[in-house]
Design an enzyme around this catalytic site. Structure first.
Site, PDB file in Angstrom:
ATOM      1  N   CYS A  43       0.869  -1.218   0.090  1.00  0.00           N
ATOM      2  CA  CYS A  43       0.021   0.120   0.082  1.00  0.00           C
ATOM      3  C   CYS A  43       0.831   1.377  -0.080  1.00  0.00           C
ATOM      4  CB  CYS A  43      -1.028  -0.041   1.072  1.00  0.00           C
ATOM      5  SG  CYS A  43      -2.073  -1.604   1.318  1.00  0.00           S
ATOM      6  N   HIS A 101      -3.690   7.112   2.005  1.00  0.00           N
ATOM      7  CA  HIS A 101      -4.172   5.579   1.924  1.00  0.00           C
ATOM      8  C   HIS A 101      -5.241   5.340   2.557  1.00  0.00           C
ATOM      9  CE1 HIS A 101      -4.076   1.307   1.022  1.00  0.00           C
ATOM     10  NE2 HIS A 101      -3.718   0.978   2.180  1.00  0.00           N
ATOM     11  N   ASN A 155     -10.235  -0.580   0.543  1.00  0.00           N
ATOM     12  CA  ASN A 155      -8.827  -0.408   0.148  1.00  0.00           C
ATOM     13  C   ASN A 155      -8.354  -1.012  -0.876  1.00  0.00           C
ATOM     14  OD1 ASN A 155      -6.049  -0.782   0.507  1.00  0.00           O
ATOM     15  ND2 ASN A 155      -6.200  -1.319   2.847  1.00  0.00           N
TER      16      ASN A 155
END
Ligand code: UT7
Length: 322
Positions: free
Chosen positions: A115, A249, A279
């Site tokens: 990520c 994020h 996500n």
């Protein structure tokens, strides 16, 4: 004259298929209420069988090039951040280069920065543009997380989604990317991982799916991001009121809220796509950035703070004058 790098254009791609919390209620011991309260996610996009990290990256990249008014022939480097690449090799970036018909320029994936991959890519691109060796770089995050999830594990499969976001970073005489800050700490390697391996014989059962100690990671994330924000602002001699937008994020709305509070920013100054996209790992930052730009929220001249964190642990930030 100094070289700087600047965001010239952004682009996104999201698969058509949407999986809602209510869909998940039908197959898992969970409720939409739990998911919304603990994560902030309402739904996520899921790739169709024919869609891959490559196909989604291509769509996002073409949208970013169009927004920047830059032709494929002007691209000097391709970086794709993805934990779910097309193949072990060649890189997804090489495959994209072939589709764009621009043989010759460097092209590579950042596969394991998870990520944090997009900010790692942005940092590398910025350095190459600043040293004058490249004029335009495609930095892309593209993920088919749905293919590495255990769909019977309610603690992970509810969290993630598929998609791709791209930024066309180009040479500029004026500051664009002000600074980038990258970190990693391998002592936390077991907090979030995907064990698929050629380094040892594969235990098929356990190696195919992403594993996460969510609660542990949550606490680590809040602490490292807190320090990262201080480091990023101090490096630029700025204070938190100088930041116009947080582009985080998209892992958990409670982490995002904590980070907005840290910056004294109202949530309407935070680019949020988590509710609609879940996500999307390395794609989440460019997807959120592109949406806020296209919605007319983020405007030229504003100061943006981007942050990413994930498996490794690896984490990083970019402070940008858009
Ligand atoms: O992109 C990489 C970065 N990722 C992250 O930063 C993720 C960070 N972590 C998180 O977002 C949160 O930790 C989660 C959303 C993953 C979990 O939330 P939590 O508040 O930390 O919950 P928990 O893991 O402590 O679990 C609390 C309870 C447990 O039940 P017991 O043991 O208290 O009976 C879980 O089994 O919630 C249960 N649970 C669920 N219940 C309903 C876990 N998943 C679910 C679910 N539905 N989907």
């Amino acid at each position: 004259m100094m070289n700087y790098s600047k965001i010239l254009g952004t682009g996104s791609y999201l698969p058509e298929k949407i999986l809602t919390n209510f869909d998940l209620e039908k197959t898992l011991d969970t409720t939409s209420e739990w998911i919304i309260e603990r994560t902030g996610i309402l739904k996520r996009h899921i790739a169709a069988d024919h869609e891959t990290a490559l196909s989604m990256a291509e769509n996002a990249a073409r949208a970013a090039m169009k927004a920047a008014n830059i032709a494929p022939s002007e691209i000097g480097m391709i970086i794709i951040a993805t934990t779910t690449p097309e193949k072990m090799f060649p890189s997804t970036a090489c495959l994209l280069q072939q589709r764009l018909e621009i043989a010759g320029c460097p092209a590579f994936d950042l596969n394991s920065t998870a990520c944090a991959g997009f900010v790692y890519g942005l940092s590398i691109a910025d350095k190459y543009i600043r040293d004058g060796s490249v004029d335009n770089v495609l930095v892309i995050g593209s993920e088919v997380m749905s293919r590495v999830l255990d769909w019977t594990d309610r603690s992970t499969c509810i969290l993630f989604g598929d998609g791709a976001g791209a930024v066309l970073l180009g040479k500029s005489n004026e500051p664009g990317i002000l600074s980038t800050h990258l970190h990693a700490d391998g002592t936390h390697k077991d907090v979030l991982y995907l064990d698929t391996s050629v380094g040892k014989p594969i235990d098929v059962e356990s190696a195919l799916y992403l594993k996460m100690s969510g609660n542990h990671l949550f606490k680590l994330a809040v602490n490292i991001l807190d320090e990262l924000f201080d480091e990023t602002l101090a490096a630029n001699g700025l204070v938190k009121s100088d930041v116009d937008w947080l582009v985080p994020h998209q892992a958990n709305i409670r982490i995002i809220q904590a980070m907005a509070k840290k910056l004294d920013l109202p949530l309407d100054r935070v680019a949020i796509t988590l509710d609609e996209q879940g996500n999307t790992s390395s794609a989440s930052i460019p997807l959120a950035l592109d949406k806020a730009i296209r919605d007319g929220q983020i405007k030229r001249g504003q100061i943006l703070l981007l942050e990413g964190f994930g498996g490794g642990l690896a984490w990083g930030s970019a402070l940008i004058k858009y």
